[in-house]
Design an enzyme around this catalytic site. Structure first.
Site, PDB file in Angstrom:
ATOM      1  N   GLU A   1      -5.273  -8.445   0.688  1.00 33.14           N
ATOM      2  CA  GLU A   1      -5.855  -8.103   2.007  1.00 33.14           C
ATOM      3  C   GLU A   1      -7.333  -7.802   1.850  1.00 33.14           C
ATOM      4  OE1 GLU A   1      -4.385  -4.919   4.484  1.00 33.14           O
ATOM      5  OE2 GLU A   1      -2.310  -5.530   4.172  1.00 33.14           O
TER       6      GLU A   1
ATOM      7  N   GLU B   1       0.804  -1.230   0.000  1.00 29.12           N
ATOM      8  CA  GLU B   1       0.000   0.000   0.000  1.00 29.12           C
ATOM      9  C   GLU B   1       0.836   1.279   0.000  1.00 29.12           C
ATOM     10  OE1 GLU B   1      -3.106   0.127   2.891  1.00 29.12           O
ATOM     11  OE2 GLU B   1      -4.093  -1.643   2.098  1.00 29.12           O
TER      12      GLU B   1
HETATM   13  C1  NOJ Z   1      -3.855  -2.039   5.443  1.00 32.61           C
HETATM   14  C2  NOJ Z   1      -2.483  -2.433   5.918  1.00 32.61           C
HETATM   15  O1  NOJ Z   1      -1.725  -3.046   4.924  1.00 32.61           O
HETATM   16  C3  NOJ Z   1      -2.488  -3.276   7.176  1.00 32.61           C
HETATM   17  O2  NOJ Z   1      -1.236  -3.152   7.751  1.00 32.61           O
HETATM   18  C4  NOJ Z   1      -3.621  -2.815   8.071  1.00 32.61           C
HETATM   19  O3  NOJ Z   1      -3.552  -3.384   9.332  1.00 32.61           O
HETATM   20  C5  NOJ Z   1      -4.937  -3.174   7.408  1.00 32.61           C
HETATM   21  N1  NOJ Z   1      -4.984  -2.600   6.069  1.00 32.61           N
HETATM   22  C6  NOJ Z   1      -6.174  -2.757   8.190  1.00 32.61           C
HETATM   23  O4  NOJ Z   1      -6.201  -1.386   8.330  1.00 32.61           O
END
Ligand code: NOJ
Length: 445
Positions: free
Chosen positions: A356, A167
């Site tokens: 994710e 991200e």
């Molecule tokens: C994005 C991130 O990559 C991760 O580290 C985070 O905990 C989750 N989404 C939830 O916010």
């Protein structure tokens, strides 16, 4: 009711984590400080002042935790390598203990029949590099390449699946523009500089892995959200377009050779004219084997002249009386389908993987059980939307749930629980939630 087998036998099912969020041992075994170690101590910006010192103590408990991945029925474990554990100063001197830790972790995955997917950068920049300007400084690229190269050489015989960045929009916007994540910097110059160096890093990282690792499957991951204009008034539609440029297009387009999306937003256009380095070059492109997309929620956007630069404002799910998670994030599986379609429309993407997706709720244990029906419903709806996209012929090769166990959720500290497994942060006891049991059942059919 959908079944895992509906996705086909080659579909990859995994569960994702990140080093800083789970490992602990933050100042032990030769590890250097990361920007999150220092930010959590100094900034006062982490809820309840939580720190990463112990987190889930994964550093010591990785064997049991991998066993849990297996017990839940996942084939893949996604984790990241902590850059300051390998290079305590960000570059130069290597910490052999750190190197050996990831060897043990990878070996344990392989021993238990779990396929490792390794993320190279999941937000824990060495503090020593931040002192040189961090992602906002051009020198970061040289150090990052050194780190990638070492990991590729060290682990490339055993690890074939790689994710270069996690991200980039997340860490550049929250950390270098809004200042709510580490390193807590603000301003457009910091932001756009960080964007450019991260965009270089993702492509350079891909090239280094390709050169060093035989038969590698190389990806990088992006946060993305369907952007929905609040009304069909032109001002709202244009505001939504600006947010789309930022949140969805900023990193994928230069990677695919399309350049930064400056044409759709004059601020970016101006920035790229003023800063000669902020231009599209061949170096920003790389032909990834897969693009990881990470989606949690859509955003509904309204024009707002008082918001600097982007002149857009999110109309929160709660105020629109829409279902939302404990983070206030709208639950909308159809928007998951729509954003998958939006990314699939890019010709240059070979395949997509959901790297994710998940939800936080106010979980608690009662008699050693965590009843999290809402999370089960969330997964059922999002997986059904994913299946629909897949059955329409989109090349989606896998899905990773966020996350194995409750962990350090950045500025939210340990307060936001996303895990399939409940973590008691005082005792480090793990309790599989009902959603974890649901996954186990789902994956067995
Ligand atoms: C994005 C991130 O990559 C991760 O580290 C985070 O905990 C989750 N989404 C939830 O916010």
């Amino acid at each position: 009711m959908i079944k895992a087998s509906d996705f086909g036998k080659d579909f990859v099912w995994g569960v994702a984590t990140a080093a800083a969020q789970i490992e602990g041992a933050a100042e032990e075994y030769g590890k250097g400080l990361s920007i999150w170690d220092t930010f959590s101590k100094r900034s006062g910006k982490i809820k309840k002042g939580h720190q990463l010192t112990t987190a889930c103590d994964f550093y010591h408990k990785y064997k049991e935790d991998i066993a849990m991945v297996k017990l839940l029925g996942f084939q893949v474990f996604r984790f990241s390598i902590s850059w300051p554990r390998i290079f305590p100063e960000g570059k130069g001197k290597v910490n052999q203990e750190g190197i050996m830790f990831y060897h043990r972790l990878i070996d344990e995955c392989l021993l238990q029949g779990i396929v490792p997917y390794v993320t190279l950068y999941h937000w824990d920049l060495p503090e020593a590099l931040e002192d040189e300007g961090g992602w906002a400084a051009f020198s970061i690229n040289h150090s990052f390449n050194q780190f990638v190269s070492l990991c590729a050489k060290e682990y490339g015989d055993k690890v074939k699946n790689w994710i270069v960045l996690n991200e980039p929009f997340g860490f550049t916007s929250l950390g270098y523009m809004l200042g709510i994540h580490a390193p807590g910097k603000t301003g457009l110059t910091n932001f756009f500089s960080a964007v450019h160096h991260a965009a270089i890093a993702q492509a350079d990282g891909g090239r280094i892995l390709r050169a060093e690792v035989r038969n590698a499957n190389i990806g990088t991951s992006f946060s993305c959200s369907e952007i929905i204009p609040y009304t069909d008034r032109e001002s709202d539609v244009l505001a939504a377009r600006r947010v789309d440029c930022l949140m969805n297009r900023l990193f994928i387009e230069p990677l695919l050779g399309l350049g930064y999306p400056t044409a759709d937003w004059e601020v970016m256009e101006k920035f790229s004219i003023q800063h000669s380095t902020w231009r599209h070059t061949e170096r920003l492109t790389f032909d990834f084997d897969f693009i990881g997309i990470q989606n949690y929620f859509p955003l509904t956007i309204k024009y707002n002249a008082f918001i600097p630069v982007v002149q857009a404002w999110e109309v929160k799910a709660k105020s629109r009386k829409k279902p939302h998670t404990a983070m206030g994030w709208e639950i909308n599986a159809n928007s998951f389908y729509n954003i998958i379609k939006q990314f699939s429309a890019y010709k240059g993407i070979k395949s997509l993987m959901i790297t994710e997706n998940g939800a936080a709720y106010h979980d608690r244990t009662v008699n050693q059980q965590v009843n999290d029906e809402e999370r089960i419903t969330y997964f059922q709806q999002y997986l059904a939307a994913l299946l629909k996209a897949k059955q329409e012929g989109l090349n989606i090769t896998g899905y990773m749930a966020w996350t194995l166990m409750d962990n350090f959720e950045w500025a939210e500290g340990f307060n936001a629980r996303f895990g399939l497994v409940y973590t008691d942060f005082k005792t480090q006891q793990r309790t599989i939630k009902d959603s974890g049991l649901w996954f186990r059942d789902f994956l067995s059919h």
